[in-house]
Design a protein around this motif. Structure first.
Motif, PDB file in Angstrom:
ATOM      1  N   GLU A   1      29.359  -3.430  -5.992  1.00 45.64           N
ATOM      2  CA  GLU A   1      28.797  -4.685  -6.482  1.00 45.64           C
ATOM      3  C   GLU A   1      29.563  -5.899  -5.964  1.00 45.64           C
ATOM      4  OE1 GLU A   1      31.026  -2.461  -9.765  1.00 45.64           O
ATOM      5  OE2 GLU A   1      29.484  -2.059  -8.262  1.00 45.64           O
ATOM      6  N   ASP A   2      30.885  -5.769  -5.772  1.00 43.74           N
ATOM      7  CA  ASP A   2      31.658  -6.876  -5.202  1.00 43.74           C
ATOM      8  C   ASP A   2      31.142  -7.227  -3.809  1.00 43.74           C
ATOM      9  OD1 ASP A   2      33.451  -7.486  -7.257  1.00 43.74           O
ATOM     10  OD2 ASP A   2      34.763  -5.832  -6.713  1.00 43.74           O
ATOM     11  N   ASN A   3      30.887  -6.191  -3.008  1.00 43.58           N
ATOM     12  CA  ASN A   3      30.404  -6.424  -1.651  1.00 43.58           C
ATOM     13  C   ASN A   3      29.084  -7.188  -1.661  1.00 43.58           C
ATOM     14  OD1 ASN A   3      31.452  -3.058  -0.863  1.00 43.58           O
ATOM     15  ND2 ASN A   3      32.625  -4.948  -0.671  1.00 43.58           N
ATOM     16  N   LEU A   4      28.162  -6.784  -2.543  1.00 45.33           N
ATOM     17  CA  LEU A   4      26.847  -7.429  -2.570  1.00 45.33           C
ATOM     18  C   LEU A   4      26.953  -8.892  -2.985  1.00 45.33           C
ATOM     19  CD1 LEU A   4      24.557  -4.633  -4.061  1.00 45.33           C
ATOM     20  CD2 LEU A   4      24.913  -5.248  -1.664  1.00 45.33           C
ATOM     21  N   VAL A   5      27.841  -9.190  -3.923  1.00 42.22           N
ATOM     22  CA  VAL A   5      28.054 -10.582  -4.302  1.00 42.22           C
ATOM     23  C   VAL A   5      28.598 -11.376  -3.118  1.00 42.22           C
ATOM     24  CG1 VAL A   5      29.362 -12.149  -5.788  1.00 42.22           C
ATOM     25  CG2 VAL A   5      28.378 -10.061  -6.747  1.00 42.22           C
ATOM     26  N   GLN A   6      29.575 -10.798  -2.433  1.00 37.56           N
ATOM     27  CA  GLN A   6      30.152 -11.473  -1.270  1.00 37.56           C
ATOM     28  C   GLN A   6      29.120 -11.654  -0.164  1.00 37.56           C
ATOM     29  OE1 GLN A   6      33.647  -9.119  -0.305  1.00 37.56           O
ATOM     30  NE2 GLN A   6      34.313  -9.205  -2.437  1.00 37.56           N
ATOM     31  N   PHE A   7      28.246 -10.666   0.021  1.00 39.28           N
ATOM     32  CA  PHE A   7      27.177 -10.794   1.012  1.00 39.28           C
ATOM     33  C   PHE A   7      26.292 -11.995   0.677  1.00 39.28           C
ATOM     34  CE2 PHE A   7      27.031  -5.932   1.961  1.00 39.28           C
ATOM     35  CZ  PHE A   7      28.319  -6.009   2.476  1.00 39.28           C
ATOM     36  N   GLY A   8      25.958 -12.137  -0.618  1.00 46.23           N
ATOM     37  CA  GLY A   8      25.124 -13.258  -1.029  1.00 46.23           C
ATOM     38  C   GLY A   8      25.776 -14.592  -0.743  1.00 46.23           C
ATOM     39  N   VAL A   9      27.074 -14.664  -1.005  1.00 47.33           N
ATOM     40  CA  VAL A   9      27.818 -15.905  -0.742  1.00 47.33           C
ATOM     41  C   VAL A   9      27.833 -16.217   0.750  1.00 47.33           C
ATOM     42  CG1 VAL A   9      30.103 -16.964  -0.800  1.00 47.33           C
ATOM     43  CG2 VAL A   9      29.264 -15.697  -2.785  1.00 47.33           C
ATOM     44  N   MET A  10      28.217 -15.215   1.553  1.00 45.14           N
ATOM     45  CA  MET A  10      28.341 -15.454   2.997  1.00 45.14           C
ATOM     46  C   MET A  10      26.991 -15.755   3.628  1.00 45.14           C
ATOM     47  SD  MET A  10      31.297 -12.730   4.163  1.00 45.14           S
ATOM     48  CE  MET A  10      30.351 -11.251   3.758  1.00 45.14           C
ATOM     49  N   GLY A  11      25.956 -15.045   3.181  1.00 49.50           N
ATOM     50  CA  GLY A  11      24.626 -15.291   3.723  1.00 49.50           C
ATOM     51  C   GLY A  11      24.118 -16.673   3.380  1.00 49.50           C
ATOM     52  N   SER A  12      24.387 -17.115   2.153  1.00 53.44           N
ATOM     53  CA  SER A  12      23.923 -18.442   1.754  1.00 53.44           C
ATOM     54  C   SER A  12      24.638 -19.538   2.522  1.00 53.44           C
ATOM     55  CB  SER A  12      24.110 -18.634   0.249  1.00 53.44           C
ATOM     56  OG  SER A  12      25.482 -18.630  -0.081  1.00 53.44           O
ATOM     57  N   ILE A  13      25.921 -19.337   2.746  1.00 52.81           N
ATOM     58  CA  ILE A  13      26.676 -20.332   3.512  1.00 52.81           C
ATOM     59  C   ILE A  13      26.171 -20.394   4.940  1.00 52.81           C
ATOM     60  CG2 ILE A  13      28.949 -20.831   4.491  1.00 52.81           C
ATOM     61  CD1 ILE A  13      30.178 -19.813   1.883  1.00 52.81           C
ATOM     62  N   TYR A  14      25.962 -19.217   5.542  1.00 46.64           N
ATOM     63  CA  TYR A  14      25.505 -19.202   6.931  1.00 46.64           C
ATOM     64  C   TYR A  14      24.103 -19.790   7.047  1.00 46.64           C
ATOM     65  CZ  TYR A  14      24.408 -17.586  11.636  1.00 46.64           C
ATOM     66  OH  TYR A  14      24.050 -17.540  12.957  1.00 46.64           O
ATOM     67  N   ALA A  15      23.213 -19.378   6.201  1.00 48.31           N
ATOM     68  CA  ALA A  15      21.824 -19.817   6.323  1.00 48.31           C
ATOM     69  C   ALA A  15      21.612 -21.246   5.849  1.00 48.31           C
ATOM     70  CB  ALA A  15      20.916 -18.883   5.524  1.00 48.31           C
ATOM     71  N   GLU A  16      22.535 -21.764   5.022  1.00 52.42           N
ATOM     72  CA  GLU A  16      22.414 -23.123   4.471  1.00 52.42           C
ATOM     73  C   GLU A  16      21.081 -23.305   3.749  1.00 52.42           C
ATOM     74  OE1 GLU A  16      23.181 -26.000   7.503  1.00 52.42           O
ATOM     75  OE2 GLU A  16      25.300 -25.513   7.612  1.00 52.42           O
TER      76      GLU A  16
END
Length: 348
Positions: free
Chosen positions: A150-165
């Motif tokens: 679950e930690d990984n999925l949260v981090q994926f959401g953060v990184m994806g949102s930052i990248y995609a803006e």
């Protein structure tokens, strides 16, 4: 920006890589560093017939990590491999980003072991774009990490949102209800709802094309299957339509009448425009593109690398993990617990 390009990576290297780099440097204005077998690259530059552009340079790296090589082992034995040297240029501030169409495993290994992970990110993730009528969806992970928590999925959401803006995000699951899915999906749902992200809830597979979310997270196995199915289905549809319209006596007239519409659809679903897949979570910009990429797709990958470097994506991710320690991985949780105890005056 200074873009280091693995000139020996991909099915059509180094010719297509060299031509894409020359055309990109001429139109975009960034500096491109071609890394690979120096003499071979220089011959390709000469054969292209456009001279040696001033913003294109060559760094010699005589070894190549092939698709059949074990990534980690190859990194140890082929220290002068093109993807390794290109990645080290980013590490040593000789370039702002690296792009490779070669072995995905080798590119990931080079980024992880040469650049290192961002503090607070447990596992880096590959993000890809799915083309929809409403614009691209950021999907991650698509192959870097198979076993996620679950930690990984949260981090994926953060990184994806930052990248995609983008503003909206989603968690790929089998239903919309909170209690749907396995333990991992349920726990990730809970954490994402309390992460500070604009989390819209679980997303079913049929909602991807409807663009219910701008960023969708899942484990690497699921993401890779979705990505390959999506690309294969799009190719199949266009091929079938083309074949059907070429049959019959009135086919030429029908094609002529429908050509403008088909051109608009083709541009809308032009996957080459989104062929640059970022590896998020490492201390530097690393872009992976298709092994079958030719000059045009490689130019888009270089553009993605330049944009990510200019936006300082790794720095933004690192800043998020510093300001949100409770949701930035195991180390972040430890920091949060220590801070909580110190706030209560505990010394143990």
């Amino acid at each position: 920006m200074r873009i280091a390009v693995d000139a020996m990576g991909g099915d059509f290297a180094p010719r297509e890589v060299v031509r894409g780099a020359i055309d990109y440097a001429a139109t975009r204005g960034d500096q491109v560093i071609l890394v690979g077998a120096g003499e071979q690259i220089e011959r390709e530059i000469e054969e292209y017939g456009k001279g040696h552009p001033p913003r294109v340079s060559v760094v010699d790296a005589p070894e190549v990590i092939g698709m059949g090589d074990h990534p980690a082992a190859a990194l140890r034995t082929k220290k002068r491999a093109s993807v390794v040297v290109a990645t080290e240029l980013v590490r040593d501030d000789g370039a702002d980003a690296v792009v490779s169409a070669g072995s995905t495993g080798a590119t990931l290994a080079a980024a992880i072991f040469r650049l290192g992970r961002i503090d607070g990110i447990d596992r880096p993730a590959l993000g890809a774009h799915l083309v929809t009528p409403e614009g691209p969806i950021m999907l991650l992970d698509v192959g870097a990490i198979v076993d996620c928590d679950e930690d990984n999925l949260v981090q994926f959401g953060v990184m994806g949102s930052i990248y995609a803006e983008h503003v909206l995000r989603g968690l790929l699951n089998i239903g919309e209800e909170v209690d749907k899915g396995d333990r991992l999906a349920q726990e990730a749902n809970h954490r994402l709802r309390h992460s500070g992200l604009n989390f819209v809830g679980n997303v079913e597979g049929n909602e991807l094309i409807a663009h219910r979310a701008d960023v969708v997270v899942c484990d690497g196995f699921v993401g890779n299957v979705i990505l390959k199915f999506f690309e294969g289905l799009t190719t199949y549809i266009f091929r079938s339509v083309r074949q059907d319209l070429n049959q019959g006596l009135v086919a030429p007239l029908a094609l002529l009448a429908l050509r403008p519409g088909f051109e608009r659809i083709r541009r809308r679903f032009d996957y080459e425009r989104f062929g640059g897949t970022p590896l998020l979570g490492v201390r530097g910009v690393s872009i992976v593109t298709h092994g079958r990429a030719k000059a045009r797709m490689l130019q888009f990958a270089m553009e993605a690398a330049s944009d990510a470097a200019a936006a300082r994506i790794p720095e933004l991710i690192a800043e998020w993990t510093r300001t949100h320690p409770a949701t930035s991985g195991l180390r972040g949780e430890l920091r949060a617990r220590i801070a909580h105890r110190l706030g209560r005056g505990e010394r143990d």
